[in-house]
Design a protein around this motif. Sequence first.
Motif, PDB file in Angstrom:
ATOM      1  N   THR A 266      -6.297 -13.617  20.149  1.00  7.46           N
ATOM      2  CA  THR A 266      -7.436 -13.297  19.333  1.00  7.46           C
ATOM      3  C   THR A 266      -8.260 -11.868  19.434  1.00  7.46           C
ATOM      4  O   THR A 266      -8.314 -11.825  20.560  1.00  7.46           O
ATOM      5  CB  THR A 266      -8.662 -14.532  19.531  1.00  7.46           C
ATOM      6  OG1 THR A 266      -7.857 -15.662  18.822  1.00  7.46           O
ATOM      7  CG2 THR A 266      -9.561 -14.319  18.669  1.00  7.46           C
ATOM      8  N   HIS A 267      -8.573 -11.215  18.430  1.00 11.75           N
ATOM      9  CA  HIS A 267      -9.304 -10.262  18.662  1.00 11.75           C
ATOM     10  C   HIS A 267     -10.793 -10.645  17.794  1.00 11.75           C
ATOM     11  O   HIS A 267     -10.600 -11.358  17.085  1.00 11.75           O
ATOM     12  CB  HIS A 267      -8.750  -9.100  17.857  1.00 11.75           C
ATOM     13  CG  HIS A 267      -7.553  -8.589  18.595  1.00 11.75           C
ATOM     14  ND1 HIS A 267      -7.313  -8.063  19.795  1.00 11.75           N
ATOM     15  CD2 HIS A 267      -6.218  -8.646  17.751  1.00 11.75           C
ATOM     16  CE1 HIS A 267      -5.864  -7.505  19.827  1.00 11.75           C
ATOM     17  NE2 HIS A 267      -5.459  -7.956  18.914  1.00 11.75           N
ATOM     18  N   GLY A 268     -11.785  -9.964  18.447  1.00 13.72           N
ATOM     19  CA  GLY A 268     -13.112 -10.075  17.825  1.00 13.72           C
ATOM     20  C   GLY A 268     -13.556  -8.874  17.534  1.00 13.72           C
ATOM     21  O   GLY A 268     -12.939  -7.737  17.777  1.00 13.72           O
TER      22      GLY A 268
ATOM     23  N   PHE B  35     -11.371 -10.003  25.456  1.00 16.00           N
ATOM     24  CA  PHE B  35     -10.901  -9.087  26.470  1.00 16.00           C
ATOM     25  C   PHE B  35      -9.319  -9.600  26.164  1.00 16.00           C
ATOM     26  O   PHE B  35      -8.512 -10.419  26.742  1.00 16.00           O
ATOM     27  CB  PHE B  35     -11.026  -9.750  27.728  1.00 16.00           C
ATOM     28  CG  PHE B  35     -10.766  -8.307  28.815  1.00 16.00           C
ATOM     29  CD1 PHE B  35      -9.592  -7.955  28.963  1.00 16.00           C
ATOM     30  CD2 PHE B  35     -11.816  -7.558  29.481  1.00 16.00           C
ATOM     31  CE1 PHE B  35      -9.261  -6.814  29.793  1.00 16.00           C
ATOM     32  CE2 PHE B  35     -11.612  -6.539  30.174  1.00 16.00           C
ATOM     33  CZ  PHE B  35     -10.352  -6.213  30.564  1.00 16.00           C
ATOM     34  N   CYS B  36      -8.674  -8.842  25.151  1.00 15.22           N
ATOM     35  CA  CYS B  36      -7.154  -9.121  24.805  1.00 15.22           C
ATOM     36  C   CYS B  36      -6.117  -8.527  25.353  1.00 15.22           C
ATOM     37  O   CYS B  36      -4.884  -8.885  25.375  1.00 15.22           O
ATOM     38  CB  CYS B  36      -7.031  -8.744  23.069  1.00 15.22           C
ATOM     39  SG  CYS B  36      -7.473  -7.172  23.008  1.00 15.22           S
ATOM     40  N   SER B  37      -6.291  -7.465  26.284  1.00 12.90           N
ATOM     41  CA  SER B  37      -5.114  -6.813  26.896  1.00 12.90           C
ATOM     42  C   SER B  37      -5.670  -5.894  27.937  1.00 12.90           C
ATOM     43  O   SER B  37      -6.894  -5.671  27.991  1.00 12.90           O
ATOM     44  CB  SER B  37      -4.376  -6.097  25.940  1.00 12.90           C
ATOM     45  OG  SER B  37      -5.313  -5.006  25.451  1.00 12.90           O
TER      46      SER B  37
ATOM     47  N   GLU C 218     -10.505  -0.186  25.563  1.00  5.93           N
ATOM     48  CA  GLU C 218      -9.951   1.102  24.647  1.00  5.93           C
ATOM     49  C   GLU C 218     -10.122   0.699  23.246  1.00  5.93           C
ATOM     50  O   GLU C 218      -9.677   1.452  22.367  1.00  5.93           O
ATOM     51  CB  GLU C 218      -8.741   1.827  25.112  1.00  5.93           C
ATOM     52  CG  GLU C 218      -8.939   2.584  26.329  1.00  5.93           C
ATOM     53  CD  GLU C 218      -9.025   1.556  27.579  1.00  5.93           C
ATOM     54  OE1 GLU C 218      -8.930   0.381  27.446  1.00  5.93           O
ATOM     55  OE2 GLU C 218      -8.963   2.253  28.702  1.00  5.93           O
ATOM     56  N   MET C 219     -10.034  -0.647  22.981  1.00  4.03           N
ATOM     57  CA  MET C 219      -9.939  -1.167  21.574  1.00  4.03           C
ATOM     58  C   MET C 219     -11.036  -0.775  20.873  1.00  4.03           C
ATOM     59  O   MET C 219     -12.015  -1.817  20.659  1.00  4.03           O
ATOM     60  CB  MET C 219      -9.462  -2.586  21.663  1.00  4.03           C
ATOM     61  CG  MET C 219      -8.878  -2.995  20.129  1.00  4.03           C
ATOM     62  SD  MET C 219      -8.008  -4.519  20.441  1.00  4.03           S
ATOM     63  CE  MET C 219      -7.306  -4.799  18.912  1.00  4.03           C
ATOM     64  N   MET C 220     -11.408   0.341  20.336  1.00  2.68           N
ATOM     65  CA  MET C 220     -12.776   0.530  19.780  1.00  2.68           C
ATOM     66  C   MET C 220     -12.684   1.666  18.706  1.00  2.68           C
ATOM     67  O   MET C 220     -11.612   2.340  18.375  1.00  2.68           O
ATOM     68  CB  MET C 220     -13.691   1.124  20.964  1.00  2.68           C
ATOM     69  CG  MET C 220     -13.449   2.174  21.857  1.00  2.68           C
ATOM     70  SD  MET C 220     -13.799   3.967  21.010  1.00  2.68           S
ATOM     71  CE  MET C 220     -15.485   3.614  20.956  1.00  2.68           C
TER      72      MET C 220
END
Length: 875
Positions: A598-600, A637-639, A644-646
Amino acid sequence: MTKHFNKLTSLVLGTTLVATVASAAGGGELEKVMKARGLTENDVIRAAKTYNPTGGRDEFIVFSSGGQSGQVIVYGVPSMRILKYIAVFTPEPWQGYGYDVDSLKILRQGNIRGREINWGDTHHPALSEKDGKYDGRWLAINDKANPRIAIIDLHDFETKQIVSNKVFKSAHGGAFFTPNSEYILDAAQYAAPFDNNYHPIEEYKESYRGGVTIWKFDDKIGKIIEKDSFTVEMPPYMQDLSDSGKGVSNGWGFTNSFNTEMYTGGIEVGMPPNEAGMSRNDTDFLHVYNWEKLAKLAKDKKNVKIINGHKVIPIEVAVKNDALFLIPEPKSPHGVDVSPDGEYITVCGKLDTHASVYKWSKIKELIKSKKYTGKDPYGIPILDMKSSLHGQVELGLGPLHNQYSPVDGEIYTSLYVDSQVVKWNYKTLKVLDKENVHYNIGHLCGMEGKTADPQGKYIIALNKLAIDRFQNVGPLHPQNHQLIDISGKTMDLLVDMPLPLGEPHQAVAIRAEKLHPHVRYKMGTNSKTGKEHVGKTLAGQERIERRNAKGKIDPKGKNVFIYSTFVRSHINPERITVNKGDNVTMYMTNLERAQDETHGFTVDNFNVHASLEPGETAEINFIADIEGVFPYYCTEFCSALHLEMMGYLMVKDPNKKYVSAQKIKMGTMNKEQLDAEYKKTVAVNDATDAVIQSVVAFLKANKFGDHKTVAALVTDAFDQYGQIPAQKKLADEAYKKGDIEKAILFENMIWQLMVKTADVGIRAKDALVRLVATKQSASAQAGERTFGEGGCSGCHVIGKVSSGPDLTGALQRHENGEKWVSKFILNPEEMYDDPYVKSMIDYFNLKMPNQHMNEQETKDIIEYLKWIDENANLF
Ligand code: CUK
Ligand code: CUA
C-alpha cells in the motif's frame, strides 16, 4: 458443585500438561516461567487455549460495534487480537476515509437534512444471511444517534453505503437481517414526530411516533434500495431491540419496547424524572409484525403515506391487514432473541429478574383464532401474555441479552447488575451455570450465536466497565471483552481483552473460513464503487491537464487535473506547479500487484490523505489557496527508498513577479570521474543481474509454476524486472548524448528495480525450497529454530560462505561426522587446535563460540544439518 468438579479436573489436566510440556522443553523451562510470572496451572491451560503462535490464525472473526467511535472493530477468536478498525460513520485518516474524494462521498451519504455528521453511535452489527446462516458477504450496522444504517463490503472490509432514516430521529433496534437478507429491520428508539416540524411535547400521544423501518436489501450488489424500503408506524412507545423470525417464524419480526406509559418527564417543571415515569407499568409491549405481508402492502400506493419522501404504513393499515400485534412483556425489557429454529422468543426484562420465553406456535394460534384480550389506545390487538408464554425463569439481576449454542435448548444470558453470564435451558427452563465477569456485562457474543446454526465453543462478555482489570490509563478506562470457554460442562473465563475504542454494544462472530476478502484490486478500481475509476492511470499515461469550467483542455483554465501513478519508490509526476486559486484534482493509481504494498499520499498543509491499496485509484481535491512550496510524499513505509517517494507542489501567485535567486557556483566531477562512476554502476548492475538470473534458473528448474503462491511472487518480481529495458534505453541514450550524469541516474534506477526484483525473487525461492524439499522431522524443525534463535545463523548461511563456513555437507567433511560436529557445538574451545578447525580460524579470523547448547538442541541441529544435506541441491 459442578464448578468444584471443573476446577479439580482442570487442575489434574493442568498438571499433566505442565509435566508434558516441561519434559519436552527440558530443564523445567515452563515451570520456571510459571514461577517467574506467578502463573497457575489453570492460567497456563487458558493461555494455551488462546495463544496463536506467530503466523497462526484464528478460528472465528468478530465484528464488534465501535460504540461512540462510529467504527467497527474486527478481532480474532480465540486469540482476541485486534485485526482492523473499519471506518464507518467517522473519518479515519489512516484509511484515507473522509480525506479522499470517493470515501468522503460515502461519509456524506450520511448527511441529515443537509447537515454534515462526522460521528456515529454504532450498536448492532449484523452479518448477511442465507437460510438463516452467515454467508460472509455483507455487514450492516446502525447508528443510534443519527438514525442511519451503513453497509460494509466484506470483500475489502470497506464501508460502501450509508442511508439515513427519513422519519426517525433516533433508531436503536437495528440492524437485523431477515434469514435470506431480503430486508434489514431497524426499530426506532426515542419516539419523535415523523415529519421535521416542531410539535409541543404536550402532543406526544398525538404527534410523536415510534416504528420499525424495513430496509430492502439487494444482496447481489450489497446495497439498501431506499425506494423499496418503508417504515411501519407504531405507537410512541420506545421501541428497542428487535430480532427477525426464522425457521417456523420466518416472515415475522419482533421488537420490544419500554415507556408504554408514554411518559414525557419534566424535571425542570417539577415532574418526576423520566426514569421513574417510564418504568411505572408492570409490563410493556412486545411488538409482533409480519414484515413479509407489510412488504407486499407497501408496494401499493393506497397503503402508504409519503413522509419526507419515504413510505410509511400507518398503524390502521397494518392492523386491518392482521400484520401488527402486541403482547405484554415484563417491565422495561431489553433483548429479544429468537431461537435457532425460530420457535422460542426469549425476552429479558432488565428490571425483572426473569427471562420470559414466548412460544411461536402459541402466538401463531392466538393470531389465527383472533383471540385478543383487548386493544391498545392505537387500536392494535393485544394477545394474552400467559397464553403465549412457554414459561419464565428467574435468572438474576438485570438480564439483558441472549446467545445460543448448538446444544438443544442451551442459551446464555448476560446479567448486567449481577455481572454474570448465566447458562440455562429455554426449553426445560432450568439454570445450569453462572460465571462472574468484570464488570456489568451488556451484550454477549456467541460464535454465530444468533443464527440458525450456532457454533458454540466460546462466548464473549462485552463488559461496560473494566474498573481494576488493566493498568490505569486515566479516568476514561478501556472496555473489557472477556472470552469464555463454553465447551465444558461449566463455563471457564479464559482471557480479558482491553478495547480502547468507544463502547461496543453488540458483536457478531463468524467462522473465519467463510470470509474471502481480496488481497488486491483490479488495476484502476475505485474501491468505493467497485468500478473502474475515471482517474485510472497506467504507467506512461501520467500527465497534468489544465481545463476550463466547461471541462475543455485550456491553458487558461483554473482546474488542474493530475493523473499520477505510484510504484515503489516513486510518485509520477514529481513536480507540480499550479497557480494560487487553482482547483486541483489529483488521481492516484497504485500500480503495485504485490500483496500488502500500500502507498499513502498527502500534500503537506492541505488536509488531504489517501490510502492506495494495490491496484486502487483514489482521488483528492483541494483549492490551492495558499502560495508556497508544499512537499508531498508517500505515507506508508513501503520500501527502502520510501523516504525518497516524494515530490513538490509549487503554488505561485500569477499576479506576483518573482526575482530568481542568484545561483551559487558548486564544484562538479570532471568527465573522467563521471565515466569511472558510470562504469562502476554498470558493473554493479551486471553483478546484481547475475544473482537474479541464478534465482530465475533455480525457480525454473524447480517448476515454480506448479505452486500458486510462488507463481504469484514471481509475477510480482517480474513486474519490477519488466521495467528495466525502458530505463536501460534512456540510460544508453543519455550516455550517447554525452550526459553521463543522467545516464548514471538511469542506471541507478535500474539497480533499484533489480533490488526489488531480487527481494521478491529470493522470497519466492525460499518459499519454493520449502515446498519441494523433503519433509522435516520434528527434531529437524526444532533444530532449524535453534539454529536461528541460538545464534548460529549469525555467522553461517546455508548454501553460502559467509562470516563462517557453509554448513552444507558439514557432516560429510569429517570421519564420524555427527559425533565430530556434536562435540564441536558442545565444547568448541577444546577443538581449537584440531588442524581443520585451526585452518578455519585462520581463514575467517573468527573462533566458533560456545553457544551453550544442551544435548537435545545439539541433536536437533544435527538433524537439521542432515535435512540440509538431503536437499543440498536446493541451497
Ligand atoms: S444495546 Cu447496548 S448493551 Cu444498544 Cu443492544 Cu444492550
Ligand atoms: Cu510508497 Cu512509501
